[in-house]
Design a protein around this motif. Structure first.
Motif, PDB file in Angstrom:
ATOM      1  N   VAL A  84       0.838  -1.198   0.000  1.00 11.26           N
ATOM      2  CA  VAL A  84       0.000   0.000   0.000  1.00 11.26           C
ATOM      3  C   VAL A  84       0.877   1.254   0.000  1.00 11.26           C
ATOM      4  O   VAL A  84       0.611   2.217  -0.721  1.00 11.26           O
ATOM      5  CB  VAL A  84      -0.959  -0.009   1.209  1.00 11.26           C
ATOM      6  N   GLY A  85       1.937   1.256   0.796  1.00 10.51           N
ATOM      7  CA  GLY A  85       2.828   2.410   0.859  1.00 10.51           C
ATOM      8  C   GLY A  85       3.516   2.678  -0.462  1.00 10.51           C
ATOM      9  O   GLY A  85       3.632   3.840  -0.891  1.00 10.51           O
ATOM     10  N   LEU A  86       3.980   1.641  -1.127  1.00 16.13           N
ATOM     11  CA  LEU A  86       4.627   1.832  -2.426  1.00 16.13           C
ATOM     12  C   LEU A  86       3.630   2.292  -3.483  1.00 16.13           C
ATOM     13  O   LEU A  86       3.989   3.076  -4.372  1.00 16.13           O
ATOM     14  CB  LEU A  86       5.334   0.564  -2.869  1.00 16.13           C
ATOM     15  N   ALA A  87       2.396   1.848  -3.400  1.00 16.31           N
ATOM     16  CA  ALA A  87       1.377   2.345  -4.326  1.00 16.31           C
ATOM     17  C   ALA A  87       1.134   3.837  -4.109  1.00 16.31           C
ATOM     18  O   ALA A  87       0.995   4.600  -5.077  1.00 16.31           O
ATOM     19  CB  ALA A  87       0.081   1.559  -4.146  1.00 16.31           C
ATOM     20  N   ILE A  88       1.118   4.263  -2.860  1.00 15.57           N
ATOM     21  CA  ILE A  88       0.957   5.691  -2.557  1.00 15.57           C
ATOM     22  C   ILE A  88       2.152   6.482  -3.066  1.00 15.57           C
ATOM     23  O   ILE A  88       2.004   7.564  -3.647  1.00 15.57           O
ATOM     24  CB  ILE A  88       0.738   5.895  -1.046  1.00 15.57           C
TER      25      ILE A  88
END
Length: 109
Positions: A84-88
């Motif tokens: 999720v963090g890398l997608a953000i």
């Protein structure tokens, strides 16, 4: 090997992670430092689980695996957090062409 070595290594890894989170501005490096702190906690969980298993009187085949089970669940949650963090971060880079977290403070106003 004594538990003190594991504790010292875990404290060193955790402190490196804290310093990285507090001093760096690159979002990817901040996520790597957070993962480093999680791995320091995982190391302590496994070390204390092994120490507790060796200190016990009754020896069972499944004893000492409690810490490893917690580590497994922490790694699963950390993998979901990273995805999720890398997608953000990717969406932030697509929109503002930077991964500098100080730029996000300017978006408040």
């Amino acid at each position: 090997m004594p538990i003190n070595y594991y504790i010292i290594l875990s404290i060193a890894l955790f402190c490196i992670g804290i310093v990285g989170v507090l001093t760096r501005r690159n979002a990817i490096i901040i996520f790597m430092c957070i993962e480093l702190m999680l791995n320091a906690v995982n190391l302590l969980l496994v070390a204390f689980s092994k120490m507790h298993h060796l200190a016990g009187k009754a020896v069972l085949e499944t004893a000492g695996t409690d810490g490893q089970l917690f580590v497994f669940f922490i790694m699963v949650v950390a993998a979901a957090e990273v995805s999720v963090g890398l997608a953000i971060i990717v969406m932030m880079y697509r929109n503002i062409h930077s991964v500098d977290v100080n730029f996000l403070n300017r978006l408040k106003h």
